[in-house]
Write a protein that holds these residues in place. Structure first.
Motif, short mmCIF file in Angstrom:
data_model
loop_
_atom_site.label_atom_id
_atom_site.label_comp_id
_atom_site.label_asym_id
_atom_site.label_seq_id
_atom_site.Cartn_x
_atom_site.Cartn_y
_atom_site.Cartn_z
N ASN A 97 2.44 8.32 -0.43
CA ASN A 97 3.57 8.74 0.39
C ASN A 97 4.85 9.00 -0.41
O ASN A 97 5.85 9.43 0.17
CB ASN A 97 3.85 7.69 1.47
N HIS A 98 4.83 8.74 -1.71
CA HIS A 98 6.04 8.92 -2.52
C HIS A 98 6.38 10.40 -2.63
O HIS A 98 5.53 11.23 -2.97
CB HIS A 98 5.82 8.31 -3.91
N PRO A 99 7.64 10.78 -2.39
CA PRO A 99 8.02 12.20 -2.41
C PRO A 99 7.93 12.86 -3.78
O PRO A 99 7.85 14.10 -3.86
CB PRO A 99 9.47 12.18 -1.91
N SER A 100 7.92 12.07 -4.85
CA SER A 100 7.88 12.64 -6.20
C SER A 100 6.50 12.60 -6.83
O SER A 100 6.35 12.91 -8.01
CB SER A 100 8.88 11.91 -7.10
#
Length: 240
Positions: A208-211
């Protein structure tokens, strides 16, 4: 020199495929075998039930690394040196593989395999705890392969992402735990419940991390592929 047999604790997840048994047998028996001495090491490990990456993962990594063509590879969990030897075939003339392990018997066997395969100049084996060694390393690595204690994946993640170049790939083995990762806590044996919880948190963060761009491939016991898209603050990789 005394010939020490590699002894390993029984890993019940080796016998709990996450896809149909017939499909696993097809992937392991019908795909192109490794040739030469590395193929002999793979066959011997499988016969003795030494936990190396399964053949379907071998074939996949061979294809993947052949396309990525990494120069610098880091591995966490050398074991008998099989996967690092496989990866060393893809780093090119000036490339290098650095791997870490803490078990004396495994280290001895890995060193013998590197000598047997003529890879002593291509692979550096760092002996000790990954938790102590990772903070001393400097990047940037094109490709990182993590196949260590599953309870440590969460702990090692910030250092792995720090060491990984932007656009680089982190591949994490055995993330599905024979399918038990899907079960609620109360259905997990108490002796493995802490591992289950940390692995669940780890997966929640990286998926789920945006990066980070992540994908799970159902090979072996689950292969998690993570690409670092941009610079990341280490604090964003910890559970809230």
């Amino acid at each position: 020199m005394e010939n020490k047999e590699v002894k390993v604790a029984r890993n019940e997840m080796m016998d709990r495929p996450v896809v149909q048994k017939e499909v696993v047998e097809f992937l392991r028996n019908k795909q192109k075998p490794l040739r030469g001495k590395l193929g002999e090491i793979e066959r011997e490990a499988n016969e003795k039930r030494v936990p190396i990456i399964p053949h379907e993962t071998v074939v996949f990594l061979n294809l993947l690394l052949g396309q990525i063509k990494p120069d610098k590879i880091l591995e966490i969990g050398a074991a008998i040196g099989f996967s690092s030897s496989l990866m060393a075939q893809h780093v090119g003339e000036n490339g290098h593989v650095t791997t870490i392990d803490r078990f004396d018997v495994m280290i001895e066997k890995a060193k013998k395999n590197y000598q047997l395969l003529g890879l002593t100049d291509k692979v550096t084996l760092l002996e000790g705890q990954a938790a102590d060694i990772l903070p001393t390393l400097t990047g940037e690595y094109d490709f990182i392969f993590m196949d260590s204690a599953k309870s440590k994946y969460y702990d090692f993640l910030p250092e792995c992402i720090r060491l990984l170049k932007i656009g680089g790939m982190l591949v994490v083995d055995d993330v599905l735990q024979g399918g038990t990762i899907l079960l609620p806590d109360e259905e997990i044996p108490k002796r493995t419940r802490a591992i289950h919880r940390k692995l669940t948190i780890f997966l929640d963060i990286v998926m789920n991390h945006p990066s980070l761009e992540s994908s799970i491939v159902p090979l072996g016991d689950g292969l998690l592929m993570i690409v670092k898209k941009e610079k990341i603050e280490p604090s964003s990789l910890h559970a809230l």
